[in-house]
Design a protein around this motif. Structure first.
Motif, short mmCIF file in Angstrom:
data_model
loop_
_atom_site.label_atom_id
_atom_site.label_comp_id
_atom_site.label_asym_id
_atom_site.label_seq_id
_atom_site.Cartn_x
_atom_site.Cartn_y
_atom_site.Cartn_z
N GLY A 64 -27.23 37.65 -16.28
CA GLY A 64 -28.31 38.50 -16.77
C GLY A 64 -27.87 39.58 -17.75
O GLY A 64 -28.62 40.54 -17.99
N LYS B 117 -38.87 27.45 -16.86
CA LYS B 117 -38.77 28.89 -16.62
C LYS B 117 -37.32 29.32 -16.76
O LYS B 117 -36.40 28.61 -16.35
CB LYS B 117 -39.27 29.22 -15.22
CG LYS B 117 -40.76 28.94 -15.02
CD LYS B 117 -41.41 30.04 -14.19
CE LYS B 117 -42.92 29.94 -14.23
NZ LYS B 117 -43.43 28.64 -13.71
N GLU B 118 -37.13 30.50 -17.34
CA GLU B 118 -35.77 31.02 -17.55
C GLU B 118 -34.96 31.00 -16.24
O GLU B 118 -33.82 30.55 -16.20
CB GLU B 118 -35.84 32.44 -18.12
CG GLU B 118 -34.47 33.06 -18.32
CD GLU B 118 -34.49 34.37 -19.10
OE1 GLU B 118 -35.33 34.52 -19.99
OE2 GLU B 118 -33.63 35.22 -18.81
N GLU B 119 -35.59 31.44 -15.15
CA GLU B 119 -34.85 31.51 -13.88
C GLU B 119 -34.42 30.12 -13.39
O GLU B 119 -33.32 29.95 -12.88
CB GLU B 119 -35.70 32.20 -12.80
CG GLU B 119 -35.16 33.53 -12.36
CD GLU B 119 -33.63 33.73 -12.50
OE1 GLU B 119 -32.87 33.08 -11.76
OE2 GLU B 119 -33.19 34.51 -13.36
N GLU B 120 -35.28 29.15 -13.60
CA GLU B 120 -34.96 27.78 -13.19
C GLU B 120 -33.76 27.25 -13.98
O GLU B 120 -32.84 26.64 -13.44
CB GLU B 120 -36.19 26.92 -13.46
CG GLU B 120 -36.18 25.57 -12.80
CD GLU B 120 -37.42 24.76 -13.21
OE1 GLU B 120 -37.26 23.57 -13.48
OE2 GLU B 120 -38.53 25.35 -13.26
N LEU C 195 -31.48 29.07 -15.51
CA LEU C 195 -30.27 29.82 -15.17
C LEU C 195 -29.71 29.38 -13.82
O LEU C 195 -28.49 29.40 -13.61
CB LEU C 195 -30.54 31.33 -15.19
CG LEU C 195 -30.80 31.90 -16.60
CD1 LEU C 195 -31.08 33.40 -16.54
CD2 LEU C 195 -29.63 31.62 -17.56
N ALA C 196 -30.58 28.93 -12.93
CA ALA C 196 -30.09 28.40 -11.65
C ALA C 196 -29.27 27.13 -11.89
O ALA C 196 -28.23 26.92 -11.27
CB ALA C 196 -31.27 28.12 -10.72
#
Ligand code: 03F
Length: 209
Positions: free
Chosen positions: A114, A172-175, A177-178
């Motif tokens: 992040g 999604k960005e979070e997906e 990045l995971a």
């Protein structure tokens, strides 16, 4: 689907020896990724990385049974070319390839952590600059550092970069990045193992280009 997880690096054995064939298979997916970054400056980087993969593969294919691990190749070249080594053959190609791989590792890790420019959250320049300073800058003279600055300004937006890593699908960005975090586990272990092998064999050089 995720480009990264489709091409995940294999887990290392307990002795951390990197299997040449599996390594070459995993890295062979990297060059085509540059085609989706959308600037000609990336073709220079693509051909440098690809050239090094081709050089290592050519040596491997001469005798796959003898070159089961990357260390087998580096040691065989050390014994065959004592005067020029390590600035020779696949040893030199892997020396540079691993620096590009380290760059990618630090870039992806920084995104996954992040780290960002709060004023420009959709730019990846802080992440790219960090990766460059830690992995490559000290090996580059002023001319190549200039090429870096051109590439830095051609770097895609974070949203487009993450989309490219997701094979062009909106995720999604979070997906995404995971997936990056999951990819980094075996990837980082492999890059670290190659670095440790170079340091152990005293095969690292620090000249600039
Ligand atoms: C030395 C040297 N190679 C070469 O002269 C330099 C080439 C140009 C390097 C320009 C720097 C660019 C930095 C990257 C900025 C990118 C912005 C990213 C935005 C996303 C060696 O060459 C030869 O390799 C060796 O064979 C030869 O024999 O002395 C030797 C002789 O010279 C280098 O410095 C290696 C450069 C590797 C750059 C890697 C950059 C990767 C960039 C982006 C990665 C995107 C993430 C992809 C993830 C995909 C996962 C599947």
């Amino acid at each position: 689907m995720s480009l990264l997880l489709d091409n995940q690096f294999k887990e290392l054995p307990p002795d951390r020896a990197v299997d040449t064939k599996l390594f070459l298979e995993s890295v062979s997916h990297i060059p085509s990724f540059f085609d989706c970054l959308g600037s000609n400056v990336f073709s220079v980087i693509k051909s440098d990385i690809n050239g090094n993969i081709v050089k290592i593969k050519a040596v491997y294919l001469k005798d796959p049974a003898r070159y089961v691990t990357l260390q087998d190749i580096v040691e065989a070249e050390r014994d065959a070319h004592p005067a020029e080594w390590p600035k020779v053959g696949a040893t030199l190609a892997l020396m540079w390839l691993k620096r590009g791989l380290r760059f990618i590792q630090i870039l992806l890790q920084s995104l996954a952590d992040g780290e960002r420019d709060e004023n420009n959250p959709n730019l990846i320049r802080v992440n790219v600059t960090k990766a460059y300073e830690e992995a490559l800058k000290k090996y580059h003279g002023w001319l190549v550092q200039k090429i870096f600055h051109v590439a830095l300004h051609a770097a895609p937006y974070k949203s487009n970069f993450l989309k490219a890593l997701s094979k062009g699908e909106e995720v999604k960005e979070e997906e995404c990045l995971a997936n990056v975090r999951q990819f980094l586990v075996t990837y980082t272990a492999t890059v670290d193992a190659v670095y440790d092998m170079y340091s152990h064999l005293n095969a690292e050089l620090d000249y600039t280009v």
